[in-house]
Structures are given as structure tokens and as C-alpha cells.
Design an enzyme around this catalytic site. Structure first.
Site, PDB file in Angstrom:
ATOM      1  N   GLU A 122     -64.533  50.266  -8.645  1.00  0.00           N
ATOM      2  CA  GLU A 122     -64.511  51.674  -9.052  1.00  0.00           C
ATOM      3  C   GLU A 122     -63.949  51.692 -10.452  1.00  0.00           C
ATOM      4  OE1 GLU A 122     -62.270  54.456  -6.652  1.00  0.00           O
ATOM      5  OE2 GLU A 122     -62.999  53.573  -4.789  1.00  0.00           O
ATOM      6  N   GLU A 140     -58.204  49.802  -1.842  1.00  0.00           N
ATOM      7  CA  GLU A 140     -56.927  50.165  -2.477  1.00  0.00           C
ATOM      8  C   GLU A 140     -55.765  50.132  -1.495  1.00  0.00           C
ATOM      9  OE1 GLU A 140     -57.610  53.889  -4.572  1.00  0.00           O
ATOM     10  OE2 GLU A 140     -59.442  53.114  -5.471  1.00  0.00           O
TER      11      GLU A 140
END
Ligand code: CA
Length: 487
Positions: free
Chosen positions: A424, A332
Site C-alpha cells: 500500500e 499491518e
């Protein structure tokens, strides 16, 4: 005979006109399309659609048709288009609009079901959105624009058949010395592309819950090197993630590792969100990745090497045990909320390259499959150091949509040549929608805690549907790794 021909010609003509009227054809049509022509597209003017709490205007210049629809300023304001398409399938939906008061968002519904948010970039002049991939049924469908943020004008919508994205997944790894185990895992993932999605679950300790409540175990378990970060170990953390990963591998499962890398130094360590154990967050550290990466003689850079070397020792244990790892460090990054992404793309990409080179060539770690986790092209470290690209998805609870726009952005990022994974997730996409949209995520990996067991992000019924779907690979369906390697 002549009369019959005339009747037939007339009938064909009437059909053509009817077809054109039905689709409000503006340019090329299915009836006139020939190889090499642009695909057909159908425009529906907003001012002819069904208005709820909104009105037609014509004062701003540059619209199409007789006007545009304005006055999206209250919840419940809506614009409903009744459209017809010749066949069930995927279509690109483009919205003609203007947004004079900055960037806005609207909510879309297709056949009365939520279809996500559409971003309207600020524009004084009438312009178009990026295409939204939309699954339509044969014949009549409704497309509804709900106000969302409001304060924009809608001119028309445009539909065209969605073309499949080009590309062919390359069955190769960026490390030329990859182990047979890593190659076997990659081959298997490439084989499964478009045929199935692998189930995954973050955190080994969730397996008993899944076994008891869902009746299946995932193909992949997600582990975390977080507590192996030296700045945490100094403060007393202990981790058995590596041992659990080896155990999971011996059970026949696939291992993925993320690394919530606690900053090497500069932990603020104050209550209220800046505690030392939140040291991977940008807000909890003063560590400056841009300074470190541009000053290789600095203590900061040396500490980065120290931390990489600490994780290398863990990865070496995994390699020695024959465990291939889907390795996802610097996750991320483009979000900016972790320190490695806090200073923009350049230091993050430089750090990725340093990780790749030090682990691969200095430490001789050949059991890694390198998973990059940002979508934006300006953050992409490069085809030579990335095996798989990925996205982390946390939609509203119970939103089981296929994430087609993120999937296609990633496919475009790698020109269709690398696998795309959902590394995720909160809500798990519905397997039926994944297939219908051609959103061929290689795997999903549900985050731990309430995302799995809370019942709102994923209902128990949904979890059971997913884990028992023919399209979803679970632990019991994985091939034996020794068989794969000798193939
Ligand atoms: Ca119009």
C-alpha cells in the site's frame, strides 16, 4: 632518471596526503585498502562544519576530534557538512551523536533535498545512528542536519561505500501444491526482480480515472474481502469484489486481496469511531485475539474458523476461475491498530499459521501467494508460511523517496531470499530513485481516494511519469498468463 622517479614518488606522496586531507581519513583509506580490508570510511567532525544557530561545545566527555555541536533548539538551526566522495553512488551515512533527553529525531538534507528523518535513540554517552543509505554525486556534496525535534548533540558524520545486500530470490512457493497459475505468477515476479516494478492500484473502481487522466492501467488491482466478513454480512453488507477480481483477471491483470477482517464478535458499535463497520479497528471491538488463539474450545476460536471458512469460499471461486491471488491477510499487524495485532506478535503469528494451514490444507486452496505485511523480526511468522514480505507506506504528500531503509529491513528479514513488495502506498516512489538506490520493490499499490486523485500525495504529473516509465510495468506490458504457464 633518478630525479624523475623521485619527482613521481613525491607527487604520489603529495596526492596521497591531499586525498587523506580531503576526506579527513580516520582509518583505512582507498589508497591503502586491499582485499580483505574493511571498506574505506571518511569522518567529518561536526565542530568543523558550517554552523547555523548552533554552537561548539566540549564539556560532555567522550567526543571525537575537538568537540561537538550543540544547541539544536529552534527551527532553522542547522549543521552543514561539505563532503567529497571519489565516485557517484550509494554511501552509508552514520551520525555520531548523543541524546541525553530521550529519543529524538533530526531531518536530513542531501544536496539541499529532503532525505528523511533519522532516529536518535536515547543515549547519555556519544554513540552512532544506524547507517542511512545516501546517493551522492562524484566530488562535492552537502549534507545538512536540520534540528527536527532538537535537544541532541552531534559529534561527527561518517561515510563509507554501501555494499549491496547479499541474497538470491528463491523461485518457489511455501505451498508445495501451488497451482500452475500461482507458480507462473511467482516466476514472473521473480523474473522482474531488479528489472522493473509492477504498478498497482487499490480498488477496481479507480480504473476509469486512471485510464482517462494517466492513460495507462495498472498491472495489479487491489481488492478487499472486508464486506465478506461474517459480522458485516450479518448487518447487510454485500460485496462483488470476487466477481470484479475474476473480471480483472480475464482482462489480463494481476489480483491482490487484503482483508479488513471485521472482528467476529464484540463490536462496540457506538458513534465517534467505534461503529460496527469499523470493526477491524482495535478501538472498535472488544474481541481478544490472544484469548481466542489460546482457547481453541472457546466460542471466539470457533468464530475465527467460521470467518476463515467464509473467505475460503470466495478464494475457492477465484481458484475455480484460474485466478492466482497475492493474498495479504492480517496486514499491518505490528501497527496494533487492527485487532489481530492488538495483543502483540504471538497471537498474530499463531493466527497467520491457522489461516495458512486451514486455507491450504483444510480447504485445498492452492492459488494463493502468501504476502506478509510487517517488518519487525519478532512479528515474522516464519519462512515456511510466507512467500513475499511487504510494507505499507504513507509518507508526507509528494515525498517520492525510494523507501530504501524499509526495503533493506525487509531484505534482511528474509536474508534476501524472498521478494519485497510495497503493498500500500500514498505517494509512489520515483522510478528513477528506485533504480538509483536499488530499492527493488516488486510492486506498489496506491491506496484509493485522495491518495490517487487528490493531487497532493501524487501530482498528476508524477502519476504520468510513473505509469509511463520504462521501469514500471502496466497492464498492457504484462505477459499472457496462458503463455507463462506453458513455458
Ligand atoms: Ca567531534
Amino acid at each position: 632518471m633518478l630525479t624523475l622517479q623521485l619527482v613521481a614518488a613525491l607527487a604520489a606522496f603529495v596526492l596521497l596526503i591531499g586525498f587523506a586531507a580531503m576526506f579527513k581519513v580516520s582509518r583505512a583509506t582507498a589508497a591503502t585498502a586491499s582485499p580483505g580490508d574493511a571498506p574505506p570510511e571518511w569522518i567529518y567532525e561536526a565542530e568543523e562544519a558550517e554552523l547555523t544557530g548552533v554552537s561548539v561545545a566540549a564539556s560532555a566527555p567522550g567526543f571525537s576530534g575537538q568537540g561537538y555541536v550543540t544547541g539544536f533548539d529552534q527551527e532553522g538551526d542547522a549543521l552543514t557538512f561539505r563532503v567529497e566522495v571519489p565516485a557517484a553512488g550509494l554511501y552509508h551515512l552514520v551520525i555520531g551523536y548523543r541524546s541525553a533527553f530521550g529519543e529524538k529525531r533530526l531531518n536530513l538534507q542531501v544536496n539541499s533535498r529532503a532525505h528523511g528523518e533519522v532516529v536518535l535513540a536515547a543515549s547519555d554517552a556519544f554513540t552512532e545512528t544506524a547507517p542511512v543509505k545516501t546517493l551522492l554525486q562524484e566530488g562535492a556534496n552537502t549534507i545538512t542536519i536540520l534540528a527536527g525535534w532538537g535537544w541532541y548533540d552531534v559529534d561527527y558524520i561518517k561515510l563509507s561505500p554501501a555494499e549491496p545486500l547479499p541474497g538470491r530470490i528463491a523461485n518457489e512457493l511455501v505451498n508445495p501444491n501451488a497451482t500452475p497459475e500461482a507458480r507462473a505468477l511467482m516466476s514472473y515476479l521473480v523474473d522482474m526482480h531488479g528489472k522493473a516494478i509492477l504498478s498497482g492500484q487499490q480498488d477496481y473502481k479507480n480504473l476509469p480515472w486512471l485510464a482517462e487522466n494517466v492513460g495507462k492501467l495498472p498491472a495489479i488491482v487491489g481488492f478487499d474481502f472486508m464486506d465478506d466478513s461474517p459480522s458485516r454480512v450479518e448487518r447487510g453488507t454485500r460485496s462483488n469484489e470476487t466477481e470484479l477480481a475474476i473480471r480483472w483477471h480475464r482482462q489480463g491483470g494481476i489480483v491482490t486481496f487484503v482483508w479488513h477482517w471485521n472482528a467476529p464478535k464484540g463490536l462496540i458499535d457506538e458513534p465517534g469511531g467505534k461503529e460496527w463497520w469499523r470493526g477491524f479497528y482495535t478501538e472498535a471491538t472488544t474481541f481478544d485475539v490472544a484469548y481466542a488463539m489460546s482457547n481453541p474450545d472457546s466460542e471466539d476460536y470457533q468464530l475465527i474458523l467460521r470467518d476463515i471458512d467464509a473467505i475460503a469460499a470466495k478464494l475457492k471461486q477465484l481458484q475455480d476461475a484460474g485466478v492466482p491471488v497475492l493474498f495479504r491477510p492480517l496486514h499491518e499487524a505490528e501497527g496494533g491498530w487492527f485487532w489481530w495485532g492488538a495483543k502483540g506478535p504471538e497471537p498474530a503469528k499463531a493466527l497467520w499459521r491457522l489461516l495458512f494451514e486451514r486455507l491450504t490444507y483444510h480447504h485445498g486452496l492452492n492459488n494463493l501467494i502468501w504476502v506478509w505485511n510487517s517488518i519487525s523480526p519478532e512479528w515474522y511468522p516464519g519462512d515456511d508460511v510466507v512467500d513475499i514480505v511487504s510494507f505499507d507506506s504513507y509518507p508526507p504528500p509528494g515525498d517520492y523517496g525510494p523507501l530504501i531503509s524499509q526495503y533493506e529491513s525487509l531484505v534482511s528479514l528474509v536474508q534476501g531470499r524472498k521478494l519485497v513488495a510495497l503493498t500500500e502506498n500514498g505517494a509512489i516512489p520515483d522510478p528513477d530513485l528506485l533504480q538509483a538506490y536499488g530499492a527493488y520493490w516488486s510492486w506498489f499499490c496506491t491506496w484509493t481516494g485522495e491518495f490517487l486523485t487528490g493531487g497532493s500525495h501524487n501530482s498528476l504529473e508524477h502519476l504520468r511519469k510513473v505509469y509511463h516509465s520504462d521501469y514500471v510495468i502496466t497492464l498492457d506490458e504484462l505477459p499472457r498468463w496462458d503463455w507463462l504457464q506453458t513455458r
